[in-house]
Design an enzyme around this catalytic site. Structure first.
Site, short mmCIF file in Angstrom:
data_model
loop_
_atom_site.label_atom_id
_atom_site.label_comp_id
_atom_site.label_asym_id
_atom_site.label_seq_id
_atom_site.Cartn_x
_atom_site.Cartn_y
_atom_site.Cartn_z
CG HIS A 1 -2.10 -0.63 1.06
ND1 HIS A 1 -3.40 -0.28 0.61
CD2 HIS A 1 -2.44 -2.18 1.29
CE1 HIS A 1 -4.38 -1.36 0.53
NE2 HIS A 1 -3.45 -2.50 0.86
CG ASP A 2 5.43 3.22 -0.29
OD1 ASP A 2 5.21 4.10 -1.13
OD2 ASP A 2 6.36 3.41 0.62
CB SER B 1 6.85 -1.58 -0.26
OG SER B 1 5.74 -1.69 -1.16
CE1 TYR C 1 -3.17 7.16 4.66
CE2 TYR C 1 -3.44 9.36 5.73
CZ TYR C 1 -3.74 8.00 5.65
OH TYR C 1 -4.85 7.42 6.48
N GLY D 1 3.60 -4.66 8.26
CA GLY D 1 4.86 -4.30 8.46
C GLY D 1 5.09 -2.62 8.10
N GLY D 2 4.31 -2.19 7.12
CA GLY D 2 4.38 -1.08 6.63
C GLY D 2 3.86 0.12 7.62
#
Length: 540
Positions: free
Chosen positions: A116-117, A122, A482, A184-185
């Protein structure tokens, strides 16, 4: 419910994808030998079933593995740089081998949890790189007696919530809304969520971790030391090492909570009045009440042809409907909330509700990692310190008229409560006391091509520029989860403290300096890096 979400300033919108392609094409040719050497190194380092978790472009499943966790169409085009190798480790030995061999053969490493970066960092880089995708490392072990859980870095928030609820309906973890977001993120950047006004962020409830550092060592909180443990809880991913697991402190939750999602379709002047009043009301809200507004332009208009604004007031209350109605009547009667607007349910059911699944959807949906859709998307954030004047809100509505209805959306998320009580230096996430609410700007589109890209990116940048007088200043703050490359980027190789501080102080304020000191101590050669990773002082 609302239509859901979800580069650099010096480059024109039309140049960016093609510059990516040029740089990567050049470096790919130069990296062919390193690619083969890297694969040989992996097998030499760890022959234990590692061949089963290695994917290269010649593998038939390479594209499906790469694309499965891509959530933004901007980074799923023919021009998007692709990894030389994808490794989907089954254990820490596979990760250690990937780190060792990447260093030995001059390849950059990117770590992906849920994909979702916001800027694809990522799984995208413009120099030869390897993706370590943690999708196979997602075990969740809940200890109800001690109110803790160990969670591997590849688990999603939905998987975590489901496994907690399997063991207890009165324990929870304060984290985000989207169930396919990777743990993780999310934790690496702070982790805001629906009960943060009661309990703070996800990182405020991390009590241990397992990290593989640049030397391949497996470290826990005791062996890594408090400075590094502080840094990984909000300092951004892919900077200090690979966190393979987090130990969560679970929090008590009532057996029944109350939710509502009240959408008002309003004339612009009425939208201005109601949302302006909300800004003053949230300072009086009880910490048990979470409040967020989703704002977009309605596809409908008045009989006179005037555009309408839609505002969805969304809340989770840690208590029953009677107490909620009493609070709302006292603090925000202008909304006109009535009993019929409210639904009592369990906390775990609320995670499904706020993820916008239909009522009575099975909880099993939280275990589904597949994205419901993949769109082209760009997001930005701001933090508001004092109420925005009515004239400024009117300016926002004017700018919403400039794009297709429902393609643009703003979120206003109330802070306060517990967030005001936690020092901004307690974790790298600094947006604590004094923050009235957070704004999230989002634009999404379906059309492919550079013209559509330029149109929508230009729109959100203009809106962001317009908002400058009404949000935080010196620095103008942003939320690292974000991610926004418009704020500034590092050099392709190493970068200076001064250059990185342009974006770093926006995300971390004064905590940026401590993050740099930790990075200098644990990764002085800057192996773990991306366009917005913390640089070591030694790197320049």
């Amino acid at each position: 419910m609302h239509k859901t979400l979800r580069i650099m300033n010096s480059l024109s919108s039309s140049m960016f994808p093609f510059l990516f392609l040029f740089l990567f094409s050049f470096s790919w040719v130069a990296s062919a030998d390193r690619h083969e050497d890297f694969l040989q190194c992996l097998h030499y380092q760890n022959s234990n079933a590692i061949s089963k978790v290695i994917y290269t472009p010649i593998n038939s499943s390479y594209s499906s593995v790469l694309q499965f966790s891509i959530r933004n169409g901007r980074f799923n085009t023919s021009a998007t740089p692709k990894p030389l190798v994808i490794v989907t480790p089954l254990n820490v030995a596979h990760i250690q081998a990937a780190i060792t061999c990447s260093q030995k053969h001059g390849l950059q490493i990117r770590v992906r949890s849920g994909g979702h970066d916001y800027e694809g960092l990522s799984y995208v880089a413009v120099i030869p790189f390897v993706v370590v995708d943690l999708i196979n490392m997602r075990t969740v072990t809940v200890d109800v007696a001690n109110k803790t859980a160990w969670v591997q870095g590849g688990a999603t928030l939905g998987e975590v919530y489901y496994r907690i609820a399997e063991k207890s309906r009165t324990l929870a973890f304060p984290a985000g809304v989207c169930p396919t977001v990777g743990v993780g993120g999310h934790i690496s950047g702070g982790g805001t969520g629906m009960i943060m006004r009661k309990y703070g962020l996800a990182v405020d409830h991390i009590i241990d971790a397992q990290l593989i550092d640049v030397k391949g060592r497996i470290l826990d909180r005791a062996s890594m030391g408090e400075d590094l443990f502080w840094a990984i809880r909000g300092g951004g991913g892919n900077t200090f090492g690979v966190v393979v697991a987090w130990k969560l402190e679970l929090v008590p939750i009532p057996a029944s909570v109350t939710v509502f999602n009240v959408t008002r379709t309003l004339m612009k002047e009425d939208a201005t009045k109601l949302i302006h009043q909300w800004q003053y009301a949230i300072e009086k809200f009880d910490e048990d009440l979470f409040s967020r507004i989703f704002i977009w332009r309605s596809a409908n208009s008045t009989q006179e042809g005037k555009p309408m604004i839609q505002a969805a007031f969304t809340s989770l209350f840690l208590g029953g409907v009677d107490r909620l109605l009493s609070y709302m009547q006292e603090s925000f009667p202008e909304l006109g909330l009535v009993r019929e607007d409210c639904i009592e349910m369990s906390w775990i059911e609320s995670t499904v509700y706020f993820a916008q699944f239909p009522r009575n959807t099975s909880l099993e949906v939280l275990l589904n990692r597949s994205p419901r859709s993949t769109i082209f998307f760009k997001g930005k954030t701001d933090f508001v310190k004092e109420p925005i004047p009515k004239t400024a809100l009117e300016g926002i509505w004017e700018r919403l008229d400039q794009v297709d209805a429902e393609s643009a959306e703003l979120q206003f998320t109330a802070y306060g409560g517990k967030m005001n009580e936690i020092a901004e230096s307690s974790t790298p996430f600094p947006h604590r006391a004094g923050t009235l609410y957070q704004i999230h700007y989002a634009i999404s589109w379906d059309e492919e091509g550079i013209e559509a890209y330029a149109k929508y990116i230009s729109w959100i940048r203009r809106l962001y520029s317009y908002m400058a007088p009404y949000v935080s200043k010196n620095p103008r703050q942003a939320y690292v989860n974000y991610r926004d490359l418009d704020l500034g980027v590092n050099n392709l190789g190493n970068t200076s403290y001064r250059q990185a501080s342009i974006w770093g102080t926006k995300y971390f304020k004064n905590n940026f300096d401590r993050l740099v000191r930790v990075k200098t101590a644990v990764d002085p050669a800057n192996f773990f890096r991306n366009e917005q990773s913390i640089p070591p002082l030694s790197s320049w």
